[in-house]
Scaffold this motif. Structure first.
Motif, PDB file in Angstrom:
ATOM      1  N   ALA A  96       0.835  -1.199   0.000  1.00 42.27           N
ATOM      2  CA  ALA A  96       0.000   0.000   0.000  1.00 42.27           C
ATOM      3  C   ALA A  96       0.876   1.257   0.000  1.00 42.27           C
ATOM      4  O   ALA A  96       1.921   1.295   0.642  1.00 42.27           O
ATOM      5  CB  ALA A  96      -0.923   0.002   1.211  1.00 42.27           C
TER       6      ALA A  96
ATOM      7  N   ASP B  94      -3.785   0.323  -2.541  1.00 48.17           N
ATOM      8  CA  ASP B  94      -3.252  -0.948  -2.044  1.00 48.17           C
ATOM      9  C   ASP B  94      -3.289  -1.969  -3.169  1.00 48.17           C
ATOM     10  O   ASP B  94      -4.321  -2.604  -3.416  1.00 48.17           O
ATOM     11  CB  ASP B  94      -4.077  -1.446  -0.855  1.00 48.17           C
TER      12      ASP B  94
ATOM     13  N   ALA C 115      -4.284  -5.669  -2.044  1.00 48.19           N
ATOM     14  CA  ALA C 115      -5.720  -5.876  -1.811  1.00 48.19           C
ATOM     15  C   ALA C 115      -6.547  -5.521  -3.031  1.00 48.19           C
ATOM     16  O   ALA C 115      -7.711  -5.908  -3.138  1.00 48.19           O
ATOM     17  CB  ALA C 115      -6.176  -5.035  -0.621  1.00 48.19           C
ATOM     18  N   GLY C 116      -5.957  -4.765  -3.975  1.00 48.95           N
ATOM     19  CA  GLY C 116      -6.691  -4.351  -5.166  1.00 48.95           C
ATOM     20  C   GLY C 116      -7.635  -3.203  -4.914  1.00 48.95           C
ATOM     21  O   GLY C 116      -8.604  -3.010  -5.657  1.00 48.95           O
ATOM     22  N   THR C 117      -7.362  -2.392  -3.884  1.00 45.08           N
ATOM     23  CA  THR C 117      -8.256  -1.296  -3.524  1.00 45.08           C
ATOM     24  C   THR C 117      -7.578   0.051  -3.695  1.00 45.08           C
ATOM     25  O   THR C 117      -6.355   0.147  -3.747  1.00 45.08           O
ATOM     26  CB  THR C 117      -8.725  -1.433  -2.067  1.00 45.08           C
TER      27      THR C 117
ATOM     28  N   GLU D 167     -13.067   5.344  -5.985  1.00 44.87           N
ATOM     29  CA  GLU D 167     -13.044   4.212  -5.064  1.00 44.87           C
ATOM     30  C   GLU D 167     -12.975   2.927  -5.880  1.00 44.87           C
ATOM     31  O   GLU D 167     -13.772   2.726  -6.798  1.00 44.87           O
ATOM     32  CB  GLU D 167     -14.279   4.209  -4.172  1.00 44.87           C
TER      33      GLU D 167
ATOM     34  N   ARG E 173     -12.767  -1.322  -5.501  1.00 46.17           N
ATOM     35  CA  ARG E 173     -13.014  -2.438  -4.599  1.00 46.17           C
ATOM     36  C   ARG E 173     -12.069  -3.601  -4.904  1.00 46.17           C
ATOM     37  O   ARG E 173     -11.450  -3.653  -5.972  1.00 46.17           O
ATOM     38  CB  ARG E 173     -14.472  -2.869  -4.719  1.00 46.17           C
ATOM     39  N   PRO E 174     -11.967  -4.570  -3.965  1.00 41.35           N
ATOM     40  CA  PRO E 174     -11.035  -5.690  -4.158  1.00 41.35           C
ATOM     41  C   PRO E 174     -11.267  -6.498  -5.428  1.00 41.35           C
ATOM     42  O   PRO E 174     -10.327  -7.124  -5.936  1.00 41.35           O
ATOM     43  CB  PRO E 174     -11.263  -6.554  -2.907  1.00 41.35           C
ATOM     44  N   ASP E 175     -12.490  -6.499  -5.954  1.00 40.95           N
ATOM     45  CA  ASP E 175     -12.759  -7.267  -7.174  1.00 40.95           C
ATOM     46  C   ASP E 175     -12.402  -6.506  -8.439  1.00 40.95           C
ATOM     47  O   ASP E 175     -12.653  -6.982  -9.549  1.00 40.95           O
ATOM     48  CB  ASP E 175     -14.228  -7.708  -7.222  1.00 40.95           C
ATOM     49  N   GLY E 176     -11.804  -5.310  -8.301  1.00 38.08           N
ATOM     50  CA  GLY E 176     -11.382  -4.535  -9.464  1.00 38.08           C
ATOM     51  C   GLY E 176     -12.429  -3.600 -10.006  1.00 38.08           C
ATOM     52  O   GLY E 176     -12.157  -2.837 -10.937  1.00 38.08           O
TER      53      GLY E 176
ATOM     54  N   THR F 274      -5.017  -1.475 -10.074  1.00 32.93           N
ATOM     55  CA  THR F 274      -4.431  -0.646  -9.017  1.00 32.93           C
ATOM     56  C   THR F 274      -2.939  -0.922  -8.818  1.00 32.93           C
ATOM     57  O   THR F 274      -2.242  -0.113  -8.206  1.00 32.93           O
ATOM     58  CB  THR F 274      -5.158  -0.882  -7.683  1.00 32.93           C
TER      59      THR F 274
END
Length: 441
Positions: free
Chosen positions: A66, A173, A176-178, A206, A208-211, A250
């Motif tokens: 991160a 990050d 985490a993909g965020t 923003e 999210r972890p799923d891209g 990310t």
């Protein structure tokens, strides 16, 4: 006559090695003394010396954890129609900030330069026109309805202008993909030369972890109607989704380019035409909350497929987020420098060559040379900082000179080193470089 015992090879080499080490130690000591003399000299040669110092700093890029961003840049034109010719009012265009001093143009009317409503920059928000560079050139009132090559916008030949918002801060990050990055600033989208407009403030990215992710903003403006431009009422600010994003990378080193969802999206409006084989390649819509807001501004059908000639220009344009403002991302496409307008043979018109053909950043970047080996190393950037010596070298030297503690320790160390050197020379432990010789074997 008694023969002298032969000196062993090991003893001879050992003696030579000892003498060599003493010489090296003496050279190092002299170098230290020279440095002690040179540092105050550097401090004395400050701004008045008129000497510039260029320092190259190699910055390794690490994106395996991160990290914070402190000056991220958002670049977006929304869609091609935002810079196209308009059926009335000349053209559609982007501007920085809100119109005029208050955001109220006083009604639905075509703007003139004398109105003083337009601006190309407002704080961290700028409107830029492609010119082959990563930053582009500044837009202006006079060029708002022109292509990058200088010809009037018409058909699919658009201004290609996009809004740039710098100063974004947040945390990314890649593991985490965020990501969450926020910007401060406002840009306005003007259609029909001023008959209808709205603005977006303080965008937020923003991921999210799923891209998947969103770009949201606080929007506002004035309500009017395409059928009755006498309607003019302020709209209550609301938070809407400007762009729905998918497969956001990310972990990219310098940022990312991603095309927001549009194709295949059903609009939150009753007049979106049915999807057919003929329009499948351009059929879609912007996010629902955004489309609902546009029903009040008078721009509604420009943000989804409505069956008009402009449908092919309504598709969302690629959105670019740079972790560092001004630094083009690895997968960003930069428009080619526009061909200059030239007079025709008859002298009554202008013609241009091919303009704004997209090309990859790799095509525009200079190839690494042998003189710049850092440029050839993946994941490493080289930046040069030029300027007076004062901010870097002299700052250190001034600390050594002016800080009592540092100065005292430095003087004590210098005296101790000098005493040790004198004792070493007297005892024969040290010899000056170039004095003496290594015995023959």
């Amino acid at each position: 006559m008694t023969a002298r015992p032969a000196r062993s090879a090991r003893g001879s080499l050992g003696a030579r090695g000892a003498r060599l080490r003493r010489r090296l130690a003496a050279s190092a000591l002299l170098g230290l003394l020279a440095t002690a003399v040179a540092v105050p000299a550097l401090a004395a040669d400050g701004p008045s010396g008129g000497t510039d110092l260029t320092v190259s700093v190699v910055v390794p890029e690490s994106r395996d954890r991160a990290f914070e961003v402190r000056d991220a840049e958002l670049l977006w034109s929304l869609n091609a129609e935002t810079g196209a010719a308009a059926p009335a009012g000349g053209c559609h265009f982007l501007m920085a900030g809100r119109p005029g001093a208050t955001g109220d143009a006083g009604g639905s009317h075509v703007w003139t330069a004398a109105d003083g409503l337009y601006r190309a920059q407002d704080g961290p928000v700028r409107v830029r026109v492609p010119d082959g560079s990563a930053d582009g050139r500044a837009a202006s009132w006079d060029t708002r309805c022109s292509t990058p090559g200088g010809t009037p916008v018409r058909g699919d030949a658009t201004s290609q202008a996009r809004v740039s918002v710098t100063g974004g801060t947040g945390v990314v990050d890649p593991v985490a993909g965020t990501a969450r990055v926020t910007w401060s600033g406002t840009f306005t989208v003007v259609f029909y030369g001023g008959l209808t407009y709205w603005w977006a403030s303080d965008p937020v990215l923003e991921v999210r972890p799923d891209g998947t992710g969103t770009l949201t903003a606080l929007v506002g403006g004035y309500a009017t109607s395409r059928e009755d431009t006498s309607v003019w009422a302020p709209l209550a600010p609301r938070q809407v989704v400007l762009a729905d994003l998918e497969r956001v990378p990310t972990g990219a080193t310098t940022g990312f380019t991603v095309t927001p969802r549009y194709l295949g999206v059903t609009a939150a409006a009753p007049d979106q035409v049915a999807r057919t084989d003929a329009n499948a390649g351009v059929w879609g819509a912007f996010p629902a909350s955004f489309v609902q807001f546009q029903q009040l501004t008078g721009q509604g059908p420009y943000w989804y497929t409505s069956g008009g000639e402009a449908d092919r220009r309504k598709v969302a344009s690629p959105l670019v987020v740079r972790w560092t403002a001004g630094q083009a991302v690895d997968d960003e496409t930069l428009a080619a420098a526009p061909a200059p307008t030239t007079a025709t043979a008859g002298g009554t018109g202008t013609t241009t060559g091919s303009t704004s053909a997209p090309r990859s950043r790799a095509a525009t970047a200079a190839a690494p040379t042998a003189a710049d080996p850092v440029a050839a190393v993946p994941g490493v950037t080289s930046q040069s900082f030029s300027g007076p010596r004062t901010p870097l070298v002299t700052a250190v030297a001034t600390t050594l000179r002016d800080d009592p503690t540092v100065t005292g320790l430095g003087v004590a160390g210098l005296l101790l080193g000098t005493s040790g050197a004198v004792l070493g020379f007297r005892r024969g432990w040290l010899v000056l470089p170039g004095r003496g010789r290594i015995p023959a074997p």
